[in-house]
Write a protein that holds these residues in place. Structure first.
Motif, PDB file in Angstrom:
ATOM      1  N   GLU A   1     -37.109   1.148  -6.080  1.00  0.00           N
ATOM      2  CA  GLU A   1     -35.714   1.547  -5.974  1.00  0.00           C
ATOM      3  C   GLU A   1     -35.437   2.103  -4.595  1.00  0.00           C
ATOM      4  O   GLU A   1     -36.288   2.039  -3.709  1.00  0.00           O
ATOM      5  CB  GLU A   1     -35.387   2.569  -7.074  1.00  0.00           C
TER       6      GLU A   1
ATOM      7  N   TYR B   1     -34.258   5.578  -2.379  1.00  0.00           N
ATOM      8  CA  TYR B   1     -34.425   7.018  -2.568  1.00  0.00           C
ATOM      9  C   TYR B   1     -33.668   7.793  -1.500  1.00  0.00           C
ATOM     10  O   TYR B   1     -33.607   7.399  -0.327  1.00  0.00           O
ATOM     11  CB  TYR B   1     -35.917   7.371  -2.532  1.00  0.00           C
TER      12      TYR B   1
ATOM     13  N   ARG C   1     -27.141   9.328   0.320  1.00  0.00           N
ATOM     14  CA  ARG C   1     -27.241   8.154  -0.564  1.00  0.00           C
ATOM     15  C   ARG C   1     -26.879   6.869   0.171  1.00  0.00           C
ATOM     16  O   ARG C   1     -27.465   5.812  -0.053  1.00  0.00           O
ATOM     17  CB  ARG C   1     -26.330   8.344  -1.767  1.00  0.00           C
TER      18      ARG C   1
ATOM     19  N   SER D   1     -29.958   5.582   1.956  1.00  0.00           N
ATOM     20  CA  SER D   1     -31.179   5.703   1.152  1.00  0.00           C
ATOM     21  C   SER D   1     -32.241   4.690   1.575  1.00  0.00           C
ATOM     22  O   SER D   1     -31.939   3.602   2.069  1.00  0.00           O
ATOM     23  CB  SER D   1     -30.853   5.530  -0.328  1.00  0.00           C
TER      24      SER D   1
ATOM     25  N   LYS E   1     -33.544  11.985  -5.360  1.00  0.00           N
ATOM     26  CA  LYS E   1     -33.029  11.105  -6.410  1.00  0.00           C
ATOM     27  C   LYS E   1     -33.267   9.637  -6.039  1.00  0.00           C
ATOM     28  O   LYS E   1     -33.519   9.318  -4.880  1.00  0.00           O
ATOM     29  CB  LYS E   1     -31.529  11.344  -6.615  1.00  0.00           C
ATOM     30  N   SER E   2     -33.191   8.791  -7.065  1.00  0.00           N
ATOM     31  CA  SER E   2     -33.364   7.357  -6.836  1.00  0.00           C
ATOM     32  C   SER E   2     -32.223   6.591  -7.509  1.00  0.00           C
ATOM     33  O   SER E   2     -31.628   7.056  -8.474  1.00  0.00           O
ATOM     34  CB  SER E   2     -34.704   6.887  -7.407  1.00  0.00           C
ATOM     35  N   TRP E   3     -31.946   5.413  -6.968  1.00  0.00           N
ATOM     36  CA  TRP E   3     -30.979   4.523  -7.611  1.00  0.00           C
ATOM     37  C   TRP E   3     -31.368   3.087  -7.275  1.00  0.00           C
ATOM     38  O   TRP E   3     -32.096   2.812  -6.345  1.00  0.00           O
ATOM     39  CB  TRP E   3     -29.546   4.819  -7.138  1.00  0.00           C
TER      40      TRP E   3
ATOM     41  N   GLY F   1     -32.566   2.282 -11.866  1.00  0.00           N
ATOM     42  CA  GLY F   1     -32.089   3.661 -11.906  1.00  0.00           C
ATOM     43  C   GLY F   1     -30.586   3.795 -11.825  1.00  0.00           C
ATOM     44  O   GLY F   1     -29.997   4.572 -12.565  1.00  0.00           O
ATOM     45  N   GLY F   2     -29.936   3.105 -10.881  1.00  0.00           N
ATOM     46  CA  GLY F   2     -28.522   3.299 -10.668  1.00  0.00           C
ATOM     47  C   GLY F   2     -27.665   2.432 -11.566  1.00  0.00           C
ATOM     48  O   GLY F   2     -28.149   1.641 -12.359  1.00  0.00           O
TER      49      GLY F   2
ATOM     50  N   ASP G   1     -28.114   7.767 -11.377  1.00  0.00           N
ATOM     51  CA  ASP G   1     -29.205   8.133 -10.483  1.00  0.00           C
ATOM     52  C   ASP G   1     -30.166   9.090 -11.192  1.00  0.00           C
ATOM     53  O   ASP G   1     -29.748   9.960 -11.964  1.00  0.00           O
ATOM     54  CB  ASP G   1     -28.659   8.793  -9.215  1.00  0.00           C
ATOM     55  N   LYS G   2     -31.472   8.926 -10.871  1.00  0.00           N
ATOM     56  CA  LYS G   2     -32.497   9.763 -11.494  1.00  0.00           C
ATOM     57  C   LYS G   2     -33.008  10.787 -10.492  1.00  0.00           C
ATOM     58  O   LYS G   2     -32.973  10.573  -9.288  1.00  0.00           O
ATOM     59  CB  LYS G   2     -33.661   8.904 -11.981  1.00  0.00           C
TER      60      LYS G   2
END
Length: 428
Positions: free
Chosen positions: A282, A284, A318, A321, A377-379, A383-384, A389-390
């Motif tokens: 992903e 980050y 973001r 990222s 966070k990740s997407w 994830g996204g 987002d996590k």
């Protein structure tokens, strides 16, 4: 020429005398012993003498006087943090002193009673199992992993239930931390705990006395040590030791100390956030900050990074990222202990950002705390969008006296999906 030689000799003799005056030495004390212990309550010294009786050192008369009933069968002596004296006799039976009488504490056979800083009373029984005394009964450790690897231990020093040190039958030095025993440097003949200072000392293979430095994970030989010791006890930096011919010696680590053998917290520390590991491919983003707080008489004070740099060392929005690269890494242990299982990460982001801090003067003590703060966070595909987002904010604090320099720590961020590595080094 003769006058010149005479002056040289006088100067050399003067230097030698001054060095001897200022050097730390072991001072011979009257009496003989085969085992020795000190009370963490008041520093009282107890020995098993050559006649197998328990004696206590009288600071007024400077002699060892009878303590308790003189049964002529003592093998070892131990003292609890509250000053209660335990004896193990030559048959392996445990007794405690009650108003001059030795009252047996049945249930096990052992070589020595272990008295922990936290009040624990324990012993390794004749089946190599660690037993803990509670309500008059010797119980096994509640954690099965504890006794599973203790089968060949000869000694255990207990600071807390989570921090303990031991030596096995081969002399290997070990530490109980985060639910497991792990090997440390060295193979001492005997270890001893200074309960007040929470420091470990040892009689080394060369029969000299050493001090364990947590910061460097190394043993340091005490200046002026003899090299004929077989047993020792320590309290508040004061060491009492027994030599191979049963002679008793006294040594104070605090006298004329140059600091060379002490834990020296003054210096420059480099904090490096090394990498981010991930389970998924992903993108980050987020922030990471490094902080140092010190304690002085007026309270806690923040130590600013050198060169006027901000505490935040990583800040990726973001919109910028970073995509993780493929690389498989297995992390067996996390500093925040969120799981006991190995976690395999398939991707990584190289961070390699540093901040340096300098501890000096009053602030350079064992109450300083490093703090790493993460908001990563990740997407992406997993994830996204659909799931959002996590990740999120988390922090980790490490006290300087518990810090293992140059070791890469791994921090699990909220769930196994994100892991962050960092290390702290002392550069001078």
């Amino acid at each position: 020429m003769k006058i010149f030689k005479y002056i040289i000799i006088v100067v050399l003799l003067t230097i030698t005398v001054n060095q001897n005056v200022n050097a730390q030495t072991f001072v011979k004390v009257g009496g003989q012993a085969t085992d020795i212990a000190m009370s963490a309550k008041d520093g009282s010294v107890y020995v098993v003498n050559a006649q197998k009786n328990i004696k206590k050192y009288n600071t007024r008369t400077k002699k060892f006087l009878p303590f308790g009933a003189q049964l002529k069968n003592a093998k070892s002596v131990s003292v609890t943090k509250d000053g209660v004296v335990y004896m193990v006799n030559t048959s392996g039976e445990v007794s405690l002193d009650v108003n001059g009488r030795w009252i047996k504490v049945p249930g096990i056979k052992t070589d020595e009673v272990i008295c922990g800083k936290n009040g624990t009373i324990a012993a390794i029984d004749d089946r190599n199992k660690m037993r803990f005394l509670k309500s008059g009964k010797w119980n096994l450790a509640p954690n099965p992993n504890y006794n599973r690897t203790i089968s060949d231990f000869n000694q255990v020093n207990i600071i807390t239930s989570k921090e303990q040190y031991a030596r096995d039958s081969g002399g290997k030095f070990k530490q109980w931390k985060q639910g497991r025993w792990r090997d440390l440097n060295g193979q001492p003949n005997q270890i001893a705990l200074d309960q007040k200072a929470e420091k470990i000392y040892a009689v080394g293979r060369n029969k000299g006395i050493y001090k364990w430095l947590k910061q460097t994970q190394k043993w340091v030989l005490l200046p002026g040590t003899r090299k004929d010791f077989v047993a020792m006890a320590v309290h508040d930096g004061k060491i009492w030791a027994v030599s191979t011919n049963k002679t008793i010696y006294y040594y104070d680590t605090r006298e004329t100390n140059t600091g060379s053998n002490e834990e020296n917290y003054a210096g420059t520390y480099r904090v490096t956030v090394t990498k981010l590991l991930s389970v998924d491919e992903e993108r980050y983003y987020g922030t990471i900050g490094a902080y140092l707080d010190a304690s002085i008489k007026s309270g806690k004070v923040p130590i600013k990074p050198l060169n006027n740099l901000p505490n935040r060392l990583y800040d990726i929005p973001r919109s910028s990222s970073l995509k993780a690269k493929r690389k498989k890494v297995t992390v067996p242990k996390f500093i925040n202990s969120r799981t006991s299982r190995n976690v395999v990460y398939n991707y990584f982001v190289d961070i390699n950002k540093i901040r340096e801090f300098r501890l000096l003067g009053e602030a350079a003590n064992n109450k300083a705390d490093f703090s790493l703060q993460f908001n990563m966070k990740s997407w992406g595909v997993t994830g996204g969008g659909l799931f959002g987002d996590k990740g999120g904010y988390h922090s980790q604090k490490i006290n300087i006296k518990n810090l293992e320099l140059n070791k890469e720590y791994f921090f699990m961020n909220s769930s196994p999906e994100i892991c962050i590595g960092f290390k702290i080094e002392k550069t001078n």
